[in-house]
Enzyme design. Structure first.
Site, PDB file in Angstrom:
ATOM      1  N   CYS A   1       0.671  -1.231   0.046  1.00  0.00           N
ATOM      2  CA  CYS A   1       0.160   0.091  -0.038  1.00  0.00           C
ATOM      3  C   CYS A   1       0.884   1.162   0.040  1.00  0.00           C
ATOM      4  CB  CYS A   1      -0.935  -0.132   1.191  1.00  0.00           C
ATOM      5  SG  CYS A   1      -2.224  -1.398   1.130  1.00  0.00           S
TER       6      CYS A   1
ATOM      7  N   HIS B   1      -3.834   7.317   1.802  1.00  0.00           N
ATOM      8  CA  HIS B   1      -3.873   6.003   1.098  1.00  0.00           C
ATOM      9  C   HIS B   1      -5.325   5.464   1.853  1.00  0.00           C
ATOM     10  CE1 HIS B   1      -3.841   1.616   0.418  1.00  0.00           C
ATOM     11  NE2 HIS B   1      -3.771   1.440   1.848  1.00  0.00           N
TER      12      HIS B   1
ATOM     13  N   ASN C   1      -9.892  -0.599  -0.891  1.00  0.00           N
ATOM     14  CA  ASN C   1      -8.553  -0.499  -0.857  1.00  0.00           C
ATOM     15  C   ASN C   1      -7.756  -1.100  -2.229  1.00  0.00           C
ATOM     16  OD1 ASN C   1      -5.825  -0.610  -0.411  1.00  0.00           O
ATOM     17  ND2 ASN C   1      -5.885  -1.476   1.689  1.00  0.00           N
TER      18      ASN C   1
HETATM   19  N1  COA Z   1     -18.567  -8.114   9.102  1.00  0.00           N
HETATM   20  C1  COA Z   1     -19.509  -8.105  10.309  1.00  0.00           C
HETATM   21  N2  COA Z   1     -18.734  -8.179  11.581  1.00  0.00           N
HETATM   22  C2  COA Z   1     -17.324  -8.336  11.559  1.00  0.00           C
HETATM   23  C3  COA Z   1     -16.654  -8.193  10.468  1.00  0.00           C
HETATM   24  C4  COA Z   1     -17.274  -8.286   9.181  1.00  0.00           C
HETATM   25  N3  COA Z   1     -16.793  -8.343   8.095  1.00  0.00           N
HETATM   26  N4  COA Z   1     -15.380  -8.470  10.893  1.00  0.00           N
HETATM   27  C5  COA Z   1     -15.426  -8.625  12.148  1.00  0.00           C
HETATM   28  N5  COA Z   1     -16.612  -8.415  12.812  1.00  0.00           N
HETATM   29  C6  COA Z   1     -16.741  -8.562  14.173  1.00  0.00           C
HETATM   30  C7  COA Z   1     -15.972  -9.228  15.067  1.00  0.00           C
HETATM   31  O1  COA Z   1     -16.359 -10.742  14.983  1.00  0.00           O
HETATM   32  C8  COA Z   1     -16.051  -8.556  16.206  1.00  0.00           C
HETATM   33  O2  COA Z   1     -17.338  -8.997  16.781  1.00  0.00           O
HETATM   34  P1  COA Z   1     -17.247  -9.388  18.399  1.00  0.00           P
HETATM   35  O3  COA Z   1     -16.781  -7.926  19.155  1.00  0.00           O
HETATM   36  O4  COA Z   1     -18.513 -10.146  18.875  1.00  0.00           O
HETATM   37  O5  COA Z   1     -15.892 -10.161  18.635  1.00  0.00           O
HETATM   38  C9  COA Z   1     -16.440  -7.255  15.906  1.00  0.00           C
HETATM   39  O6  COA Z   1     -16.743  -7.232  14.652  1.00  0.00           O
HETATM   40  C10 COA Z   1     -14.862  -6.265  15.828  1.00  0.00           C
HETATM   41  O7  COA Z   1     -14.100  -6.977  14.950  1.00  0.00           O
HETATM   42  P2  COA Z   1     -12.642  -6.264  14.760  1.00  0.00           P
HETATM   43  O8  COA Z   1     -11.802  -7.361  14.186  1.00  0.00           O
HETATM   44  O9  COA Z   1     -12.255  -5.592  16.340  1.00  0.00           O
HETATM   45  O10 COA Z   1     -13.121  -5.333  13.894  1.00  0.00           O
HETATM   46  P3  COA Z   1     -12.218  -3.996  13.769  1.00  0.00           P
HETATM   47  O11 COA Z   1     -12.821  -2.872  13.870  1.00  0.00           O
HETATM   48  O12 COA Z   1     -10.825  -4.066  14.036  1.00  0.00           O
HETATM   49  O13 COA Z   1     -12.295  -3.955  12.095  1.00  0.00           O
HETATM   50  C11 COA Z   1     -11.127  -4.160  10.101  1.00  0.00           C
HETATM   51  C12 COA Z   1     -11.974  -4.857  11.407  1.00  0.00           C
HETATM   52  C13 COA Z   1     -10.245  -5.233   9.220  1.00  0.00           C
HETATM   53  C14 COA Z   1     -11.825  -3.415   9.193  1.00  0.00           C
HETATM   54  C15 COA Z   1     -10.084  -3.381  10.601  1.00  0.00           C
HETATM   55  O14 COA Z   1      -9.120  -3.970  11.586  1.00  0.00           O
HETATM   56  C16 COA Z   1      -9.106  -2.721   9.528  1.00  0.00           C
HETATM   57  O15 COA Z   1      -9.366  -2.017   8.682  1.00  0.00           O
HETATM   58  N6  COA Z   1      -7.493  -3.063   9.651  1.00  0.00           N
HETATM   59  C17 COA Z   1      -6.591  -2.633   9.120  1.00  0.00           C
HETATM   60  C18 COA Z   1      -6.665  -3.269   7.564  1.00  0.00           C
HETATM   61  C19 COA Z   1      -5.941  -2.830   6.631  1.00  0.00           C
HETATM   62  O16 COA Z   1      -5.984  -1.591   6.376  1.00  0.00           O
HETATM   63  N7  COA Z   1      -5.175  -3.508   5.827  1.00  0.00           N
HETATM   64  C20 COA Z   1      -4.501  -3.224   4.704  1.00  0.00           C
HETATM   65  C21 COA Z   1      -3.024  -2.656   4.962  1.00  0.00           C
HETATM   66  S1  COA Z   1      -3.085  -0.955   4.831  1.00  0.00           S
END
Ligand code: COA
Length: 344
Positions: A130, A270, A300
């Site tokens: 990225c 980004h 993304n």
């Molecule tokens: N749909 C619905 N629920 C979801 C889900 C989805 N796609 N993914 C996770 N959940 C649920 C989880 O099970 C969790 O439930 P719980 O609280 O009952 O356990 C809750 O939502 C929160 O999950 P979490 O993993 O903490 O979510 P988050 O806020 O961290 O969001 C991402 C997940 C992946 C969107 C986030 O971590 C992210 O954007 N990370 C960076 C990724 C990135 O940018 N990667 C590329 C490199 S730049």
């Protein structure tokens, strides 16, 4: 942050005889897309969650069999060439920033250079996930500043759908396909690439990667059974690092170039997650209307996000505008840059 904590080891070198500038922009995204509603039928997720947690509504997907990242890159390059009316034979170098090359071994940039008839150019790929466009700009501007090259075509292109597991809700909601291209030339009006702050840390390689297909885990029945040919991440850890490092790099660039928030025309971050973007803007006290975003429509697109922002918002950019770019990605890699836009 106080000025004492600013890293002065890489202060802007204002003694450059030649300054490099972006002098044209092109872009391409496929027409097909996967919406949040579509994803609801594929994995256990819902539109409300995806919108609130990421800001994404849909992602463009290249569905045509037999077409890879080069197809996206070629179309973005052709768009730029047609708009700028340049002779492709005048291009000296083609760089394709990508983590989804058509093949391993044979890089994608030569395919692109041949397809656009840049027959006097040499071409290579750059892999920085990225941060690929930012690292690519550092490379392209250095070639121009050296005085040995006059026209560098830099394309950020990724077909993320080729490495996404559409049964994995932690990645399938995030990524899309697209390409953005810029032409980098010697500046004629003093505007251009002003400063950059780029960093990497291999300790985070395990948090975001495609585990197999490289030399460490060559593809085998076992790697396929483990789904290691798909992108996988520790979302929470990546999220936290992205927020802190993107904000820090942006702050470093702003402070050491003595920029005031009100002077900055736009931040081009980004597009990984709207919450990461909002946190970065907040850290530097930047008005929301100065933050360019298109994550809602594309998700993304990895190396393509920043040049696609330039493509979508080109009409809003004017000669002399002070812009900040910022990115964070696998590797880990991250950074920020300051440029003054060179044309209307
Ligand atoms: N749909 C619905 N629920 C979801 C889900 C989805 N796609 N993914 C996770 N959940 C649920 C989880 O099970 C969790 O439930 P719980 O609280 O009952 O356990 C809750 O939502 C929160 O999950 P979490 O993993 O903490 O979510 P988050 O806020 O961290 O969001 C991402 C997940 C992946 C969107 C986030 O971590 C992210 O954007 N990370 C960076 C990724 C990135 O940018 N990667 C590329 C490199 S730049």
């Amino acid at each position: 942050m106080s000025i004492d904590t600013i890293d002065v080891s890489m202060k802007p070198n204002n003694k450059r005889n030649i300054k490099a500038a972006i002098t044209g922009v092109g872009g391409f995204v496929p027409e097909d897309f996967i919406s949040n509603k579509d994803l609801e039928k594929m994995v256990d997720t819902n539109d409300e969650w995806i919108t609130a947690r990421t800001g994404i509504k849909k992602r463009r997907i290249l569905k045509d069999k037999g077409k890879g990242t080069s197809f996206l890159a070629i179309n973005a390059a052709k768009d730029l060439i047609a708009k700028k009316k340049i002779n492709p034979e005048s291009i000296d170098l083609v760089i394709v920033s990508t983590i989804t090359p058509d093949f391993h071994g044979a890089s994608t940039a030569p395919t692109v250079a041949s397809a656009i008839k840049a027959k006097n150019a040499y071409a290579f790929d750059l892999s920085a996930a990225c941060s690929g466009f930012l690292f690519g700009m550092s490379t392209a501007t250095s070639y121009i500043e050296s005085g040995r090259y006059k026209k560098v075509l830099l394309i950020g292109a990724d077909m993320m759908s080729s490495i996404v597991d559409y049964t994995d809700r932690s990645t399938s909601i995030l990524f899309g396909d697209g390409a953005g291209a810029v032409l980098v030339e010697p500046s004629l009006n003093g505007y251009g690439w002003e400063d950059e702050y780029l960093r990497s840390d291999g300790i985070g390689a395990e948090w975001l990667n495609i585990k197999s297909g490289g030399s460490l885990y060559p593809i085998s029945n076992e790697t396929i059974a483990n789904k290691w040919h798909y992108i996988a991440q520790d979302g929470k850890t990546v999220f936290k690092s992205a927020v802190s490092e993107m904000a820090n790099a942006t702050e470093q660039i702003i402070i050491r170039n003595e920029l005031k928030s009100e002077e900055i025309k736009y931040l081009l971050p980004h597009q990984a997650n709207k919450r990461i973007i909002d946190a970065t803007a907040e850290k530097i006290n930047l008005d929301k209307n100065k933050v360019l975003m298109n994550i809602e429509n594309y998700g993304n697109t990895t190396a393509a996000t920043i040049p696609l922002l330039m493509y979508d918002y080109e009409k809003n950019l004017n000669e002399g505008d002070k812009l900040i770019l910022a990115a964070f990605g696998a590797g880990l890699t991250w950074g920020a840059a300051y440029l003054t836009w060179a044309y209307n």
